[in-house]
Enzyme design. Sequence first.
Site, mmCIF file in Angstrom:
data_model
loop_
_atom_site.group_PDB
_atom_site.id
_atom_site.type_symbol
_atom_site.label_atom_id
_atom_site.label_comp_id
_atom_site.label_asym_id
_atom_site.label_seq_id
_atom_site.Cartn_x
_atom_site.Cartn_y
_atom_site.Cartn_z
ATOM 1 N N SER A 24 0.835 -1.198 0.000
ATOM 2 C CA SER A 24 0.000 0.000 0.000
ATOM 3 C C SER A 24 0.869 1.247 0.000
ATOM 4 O O SER A 24 2.079 1.174 0.238
ATOM 5 C CB SER A 24 -0.896 0.015 1.237
ATOM 6 O OG SER A 24 -0.097 0.254 2.382
ATOM 7 N N LYS A 25 0.229 2.369 -0.228
ATOM 8 C CA LYS A 25 0.944 3.641 -0.235
ATOM 9 C C LYS A 25 1.574 3.872 1.135
ATOM 10 O O LYS A 25 2.663 4.422 1.241
ATOM 11 C CB LYS A 25 -0.026 4.767 -0.588
ATOM 12 C CG LYS A 25 0.637 6.125 -0.561
ATOM 13 C CD LYS A 25 -0.248 7.205 -1.115
ATOM 14 C CE LYS A 25 0.435 8.551 -1.074
ATOM 15 N NZ LYS A 25 0.780 8.997 0.281
#
Length: 491
Positions: free
Chosen positions: A258-259
Amino acid sequence: MKTRVRFAPSPTGPLHIGGLRTALFNYLYARKNKGTFILRVEDTDQNRYVDGSESYIQEALEWCGMIPDEGPANGGSHGPYRQSERKEIYKTHIEELLTSGAAYYAFDSSEALSTAREEAEKKGETFRYGSHNRMQFKNSLTLNPDELKEALKEDYVVRLKVVADQRVSITDEVRGNVTVESNLLDDKILMKSDGMPTYHFANVVDDRLMEITTVIRGEEWLPSMPMHKLIYDAFGWEPPKFMHLPLILKPSGKGKLSKRDGDKDGFPVFPLQWGSDTAGFREMGFLPEGLINYLAFLGWNDGGEKEFFSLEELEEAFSVVGIQKGGARFDYEKAKSVNHQHLSRTSPDTLIENSKVKQVLADYPVEKHLDILSLFQERLYTLDDLKEETALLKAPYPYDEKSVGKLQNKNPQIVLEQIAALLGTQKEGESIKEPLFQWAKENEISLGVVMQSFRLSIVGKLTGPDLFAICTLLGKDVPLKRVHDFLNHLS
Ligand code: GLU
């Protein structure tokens, strides 16, 4: 049949590298099979639409050299390629299913649905709107013609009438056969109350009309495959082939990359900058070739030892059998090392055109640019390393005292005096390498001590590119001064 594949992102923000990897596998599959690579923008969900994402996606694909053969930017024979421009097409197709009885109108209020959901949950069941209970709801199957006419004046959705007691079976090229009991499937909404199609409906209709032969997408869509098969069946269409790509996993631990993982560990998860504070791989100094090469191996390999592939070589080597089932773990160090290989093999004449390179070289005289780049390029893992690497041309790094200490008892002064003497009498364009080595041999001084003394004086530490080449770049006076400075430091 000519191969046609599509990359179908939703413009809900920047493209994550997982999306870029999906685009890449589609692109490679198309090229390998002499087919067509299509970009289709799935923008029917107005609530999730984010301005600027479509142009971001387009730019990211272009940066990577994956220009769609058909798409919103360049058109094609099967357009329009934005779903928001295809509303009429979905309307005719939903009417077809309503007429044949494969779909029906549903008028249930959100309160009625919530109540039904709560009741199911009380019994410990998951709520489904399907063959077992659809006759208990307010829909065109339960209303009489007059009621129906009235109801159609209000909001409604259109649902797929999933056939009861069926085994829905479909093959994924990577994972094999998937079979589901139709009684476990929802009568999925195909058309929402705002008149927009849902993802499932628009996706199937478009894949059919765009003559997609193989659907290549992320694993998160695997559970939708049986539902899509039912929509194909409802139209009496043959489904395309399916290929679901493995998830890209966090660098460590469980779950999808994920970011947040990138923010935490300081690596990008987007190809290009998004907004003012989120740098992409491009801004972090990756070459598109390096990123693409790394991404290709996130879920695929050719079975050999070779790691370095140009885009053309990937087009040649790509095959479905090389796609893995299990998740692929993201590794930023590995990504940089692949990028490093591309950086060191790119011709300096090409690399010098890069804006990051230009920026660093601007500090040096133009006639030295190529020599500087050629000397340092094989040491770069990202283009951002160039600034740090070339810093030694401006001044030595702070002396590496540990190495200096080790050298102290080996009498470096006499070596440095000799180097200074040679540098002082050196003629323009000549190297002191040969006379220096000759002198060391005659005086039985180890070349290790000679080179360490010399390198510490010029660079400040024991690493860096070829020392004599550095000296050539520095000219005559600067190396001499650095040797004297180092002699002073030693005393
Ligand atoms: N619009 C979907 C997405 O954003 C496409 C999934 C598919 O390729 O079918 O991932």
